[in-house]
Design a protein around this motif. Structure first.
Motif, PDB file in Angstrom:
ATOM      1  N   GLY A 234     -11.406 -73.891  16.006  1.00  0.00           N
ATOM      2  CA  GLY A 234     -10.121 -73.582  16.625  1.00  0.00           C
ATOM      3  C   GLY A 234      -9.076 -73.138  15.623  1.00  0.00           C
ATOM      4  O   GLY A 234      -9.264 -73.233  14.413  1.00  0.00           O
ATOM      5  N   GLU A 235      -7.965 -72.662  16.145  1.00  0.00           N
ATOM      6  CA  GLU A 235      -6.824 -72.227  15.354  1.00  0.00           C
ATOM      7  C   GLU A 235      -5.730 -73.273  15.521  1.00  0.00           C
ATOM      8  O   GLU A 235      -5.237 -73.475  16.620  1.00  0.00           O
ATOM      9  N   PRO A 236      -5.331 -73.964  14.447  1.00  0.00           N
ATOM     10  CA  PRO A 236      -4.364 -75.060  14.557  1.00  0.00           C
ATOM     11  C   PRO A 236      -2.903 -74.650  14.612  1.00  0.00           C
ATOM     12  O   PRO A 236      -2.037 -75.497  14.793  1.00  0.00           O
ATOM     13  N   PHE A 237      -2.599 -73.372  14.475  1.00  0.00           N
ATOM     14  CA  PHE A 237      -1.211 -72.937  14.372  1.00  0.00           C
ATOM     15  C   PHE A 237      -0.380 -73.397  15.571  1.00  0.00           C
ATOM     16  O   PHE A 237       0.744 -73.877  15.409  1.00  0.00           O
ATOM     17  N   GLY A 238      -0.900 -73.264  16.776  1.00  0.00           N
ATOM     18  CA  GLY A 238      -0.163 -73.675  17.976  1.00  0.00           C
ATOM     19  C   GLY A 238       0.160 -75.159  17.960  1.00  0.00           C
ATOM     20  O   GLY A 238       1.284 -75.562  18.285  1.00  0.00           O
TER      21      GLY A 238
ATOM     22  N   PRO B  42      -0.061 -70.251   3.485  1.00  0.00           N
ATOM     23  CA  PRO B  42       0.754 -69.396   4.360  1.00  0.00           C
ATOM     24  C   PRO B  42       1.730 -70.194   5.233  1.00  0.00           C
ATOM     25  O   PRO B  42       2.798 -69.699   5.571  1.00  0.00           O
ATOM     26  N   LEU B  43       1.381 -71.428   5.562  1.00  0.00           N
ATOM     27  CA  LEU B  43       2.256 -72.261   6.372  1.00  0.00           C
ATOM     28  C   LEU B  43       3.524 -72.639   5.598  1.00  0.00           C
ATOM     29  O   LEU B  43       4.565 -72.866   6.205  1.00  0.00           O
ATOM     30  N   PHE B  44       3.451 -72.669   4.276  1.00  0.00           N
ATOM     31  CA  PHE B  44       4.621 -72.973   3.458  1.00  0.00           C
ATOM     32  C   PHE B  44       5.726 -71.952   3.763  1.00  0.00           C
ATOM     33  O   PHE B  44       6.889 -72.298   3.914  1.00  0.00           O
ATOM     34  N   HIS B  45       5.342 -70.689   3.860  1.00  0.00           N
ATOM     35  CA  HIS B  45       6.300 -69.615   4.144  1.00  0.00           C
ATOM     36  C   HIS B  45       6.838 -69.732   5.575  1.00  0.00           C
ATOM     37  O   HIS B  45       8.041 -69.637   5.802  1.00  0.00           O
ATOM     38  N   VAL B  46       5.941 -69.946   6.524  1.00  0.00           N
ATOM     39  CA  VAL B  46       6.331 -70.025   7.939  1.00  0.00           C
ATOM     40  C   VAL B  46       7.339 -71.154   8.155  1.00  0.00           C
ATOM     41  O   VAL B  46       8.402 -70.949   8.749  1.00  0.00           O
ATOM     42  N   LEU B  47       7.014 -72.351   7.673  1.00  0.00           N
ATOM     43  CA  LEU B  47       7.914 -73.484   7.878  1.00  0.00           C
ATOM     44  C   LEU B  47       9.113 -73.436   6.933  1.00  0.00           C
ATOM     45  O   LEU B  47      10.163 -73.981   7.244  1.00  0.00           O
ATOM     46  N   GLY B  48       8.957 -72.771   5.795  1.00  0.00           N
ATOM     47  CA  GLY B  48      10.090 -72.577   4.896  1.00  0.00           C
ATOM     48  C   GLY B  48      11.192 -71.771   5.565  1.00  0.00           C
ATOM     49  O   GLY B  48      12.377 -72.043   5.377  1.00  0.00           O
ATOM     50  N   GLN B  49      10.793 -70.796   6.393  1.00  0.00           N
ATOM     51  CA  GLN B  49      11.780 -69.997   7.119  1.00  0.00           C
ATOM     52  C   GLN B  49      12.494 -70.825   8.191  1.00  0.00           C
ATOM     53  O   GLN B  49      13.515 -70.425   8.701  1.00  0.00           O
ATOM     54  N   ARG B  50      11.938 -71.980   8.523  1.00  0.00           N
ATOM     55  CA  ARG B  50      12.539 -72.869   9.512  1.00  0.00           C
ATOM     56  C   ARG B  50      13.247 -74.054   8.856  1.00  0.00           C
ATOM     57  O   ARG B  50      13.561 -75.031   9.526  1.00  0.00           O
ATOM     58  N   GLY B  51      13.420 -73.965   7.530  1.00  0.00           N
ATOM     59  CA  GLY B  51      14.195 -74.981   6.838  1.00  0.00           C
ATOM     60  C   GLY B  51      13.405 -76.171   6.325  1.00  0.00           C
ATOM     61  O   GLY B  51      13.988 -77.227   6.082  1.00  0.00           O
TER      62      GLY B  51
ATOM     63  N   GLU C 152      -7.420 -64.811  16.004  1.00  0.00           N
ATOM     64  CA  GLU C 152      -6.160 -64.117  15.758  1.00  0.00           C
ATOM     65  C   GLU C 152      -5.531 -64.672  14.478  1.00  0.00           C
ATOM     66  O   GLU C 152      -5.351 -65.880  14.342  1.00  0.00           O
ATOM     67  N   PRO C 153      -5.184 -63.805  13.522  1.00  0.00           N
ATOM     68  CA  PRO C 153      -4.728 -64.260  12.204  1.00  0.00           C
ATOM     69  C   PRO C 153      -3.222 -64.501  12.122  1.00  0.00           C
ATOM     70  O   PRO C 153      -2.494 -63.764  11.453  1.00  0.00           O
ATOM     71  N   LEU C 154      -2.739 -65.547  12.753  1.00  0.00           N
ATOM     72  CA  LEU C 154      -1.294 -65.801  12.791  1.00  0.00           C
ATOM     73  C   LEU C 154      -0.683 -65.958  11.406  1.00  0.00           C
ATOM     74  O   LEU C 154       0.413 -65.446  11.141  1.00  0.00           O
ATOM     75  N   PHE C 155      -1.370 -66.655  10.506  1.00  0.00           N
ATOM     76  CA  PHE C 155      -0.836 -66.818   9.149  1.00  0.00           C
ATOM     77  C   PHE C 155      -0.833 -65.476   8.405  1.00  0.00           C
ATOM     78  O   PHE C 155       0.058 -65.196   7.620  1.00  0.00           O
ATOM     79  N   LEU C 156      -1.842 -64.666   8.673  1.00  0.00           N
ATOM     80  CA  LEU C 156      -1.927 -63.357   8.026  1.00  0.00           C
ATOM     81  C   LEU C 156      -0.761 -62.474   8.442  1.00  0.00           C
ATOM     82  O   LEU C 156      -0.204 -61.749   7.618  1.00  0.00           O
ATOM     83  N   PHE C 157      -0.358 -62.522   9.717  1.00  0.00           N
ATOM     84  CA  PHE C 157       0.778 -61.733  10.179  1.00  0.00           C
ATOM     85  C   PHE C 157       2.010 -62.016   9.322  1.00  0.00           C
ATOM     86  O   PHE C 157       2.702 -61.102   8.888  1.00  0.00           O
ATOM     87  N   GLU C 158       2.288 -63.297   9.107  1.00  0.00           N
ATOM     88  CA  GLU C 158       3.461 -63.685   8.312  1.00  0.00           C
ATOM     89  C   GLU C 158       3.366 -63.146   6.891  1.00  0.00           C
ATOM     90  O   GLU C 158       4.346 -62.661   6.330  1.00  0.00           O
ATOM     91  N   GLU C 159       2.189 -63.232   6.307  1.00  0.00           N
ATOM     92  CA  GLU C 159       2.000 -62.793   4.927  1.00  0.00           C
ATOM     93  C   GLU C 159       2.121 -61.276   4.818  1.00  0.00           C
ATOM     94  O   GLU C 159       2.723 -60.757   3.875  1.00  0.00           O
ATOM     95  N   LEU C 160       1.566 -60.559   5.793  1.00  0.00           N
ATOM     96  CA  LEU C 160       1.682 -59.099   5.780  1.00  0.00           C
ATOM     97  C   LEU C 160       3.145 -58.672   5.914  1.00  0.00           C
ATOM     98  O   LEU C 160       3.597 -57.754   5.239  1.00  0.00           O
ATOM     99  N   GLU C 161       3.873 -59.349   6.794  1.00  0.00           N
ATOM    100  CA  GLU C 161       5.294 -59.045   6.966  1.00  0.00           C
ATOM    101  C   GLU C 161       6.054 -59.291   5.664  1.00  0.00           C
ATOM    102  O   GLU C 161       6.866 -58.468   5.248  1.00  0.00           O
ATOM    103  N   ALA C 162       5.768 -60.416   5.013  1.00  0.00           N
ATOM    104  CA  ALA C 162       6.466 -60.753   3.768  1.00  0.00           C
ATOM    105  C   ALA C 162       6.185 -59.715   2.681  1.00  0.00           C
ATOM    106  O   ALA C 162       7.050 -59.448   1.843  1.00  0.00           O
ATOM    107  N   ARG C 163       5.003 -59.112   2.715  1.00  0.00           N
ATOM    108  CA  ARG C 163       4.635 -58.114   1.710  1.00  0.00           C
ATOM    109  C   ARG C 163       5.017 -56.694   2.117  1.00  0.00           C
ATOM    110  O   ARG C 163       4.790 -55.751   1.362  1.00  0.00           O
TER     111      ARG C 163
END
Length: 171
Positions: free
Chosen positions: A18-22, A47-56, A139-150
């Motif tokens: 499974g995908e744990p992001f949800g 990659p989660l460091f970046h995602v949650l970092g954007q949420r403070g 579905e690569p949810l963490f990859l989306f964030e990383e691609l956007e950041a780059r």
């Protein structure tokens, strides 16, 4: 009085494919102001460091053995968690102007985080404007964030066989 950290073990979710992001984002949405999240994972979820970092949130990570990691995300000083939902940005790019993929990768048989790592390595080896196509197990949810950041562009969709196909254009 400080709330104890909310604990979430995503190892069983990942072990079942499974995908744990949800589940992670649902946990973040339930946190009380000032409360942290203690996450247990079978790899270091960078990659989660970046995602949650954007949420403070600020991460603290440590390996706990057998390749498993404990990561605690705590609200950054002076910031409160908004509980906002995450969604992949919609790419408004005309795909008919993209060149044929210079590289095609099949990352379906790999364990996380290898599909993402291998895909990012492939993208970084491209020259500006070239594209890479990758087949991924989910579905690569963490990859989306990383691609956007780059600053890279992408489009993707689920294939009838159940895997996810992504086309990435290096910026």
């Amino acid at each position: 009085m400080t709330q104890p950290d909310y604990e979430l073990d995503v190892r069983p979710i990942i072990a079942k494919g499974g995908e744990p992001f949800g589940a992670i984002m649902e946990a973040v949405a339930t946190l009380a102001p000032g409360q942290g999240l203690r996450l247990l994972a079978p790899f270091k979820p960078v990659p989660l460091f970046h995602v949650l970092g954007q949420r403070g949130f600020e991460p603290t990570a440590r390996e706990i053995g057998n390749g498993d990691w404990e990561v605690t995300f705590r609200p950054a000083t002076g910031e409160q968690n908004s509980g906002a939902e995450v969604s992949a940005p919609v790419q408004s790019v005309d795909p008919s102007t993209w060149p044929e993929p210079a590289v095609e990768l099949d990352n379906r048989g790999l364990e996380p985080p290898e599909p993402m790592v291998r895909t990012l390595e492939g993208v970084e080896a491209l020259t500006s404007g070239q594209t890479l196509a990758a087949l991924l197990p989910r579905e690569p949810l963490f990859l989306f964030e990383e691609l956007e950041a780059r600053g890279h562009l992408w489009r993707g969709s689920f294939e009838p066989e159940g895997h996810y196909r992504i086309l990435i254009r290096r910026s």
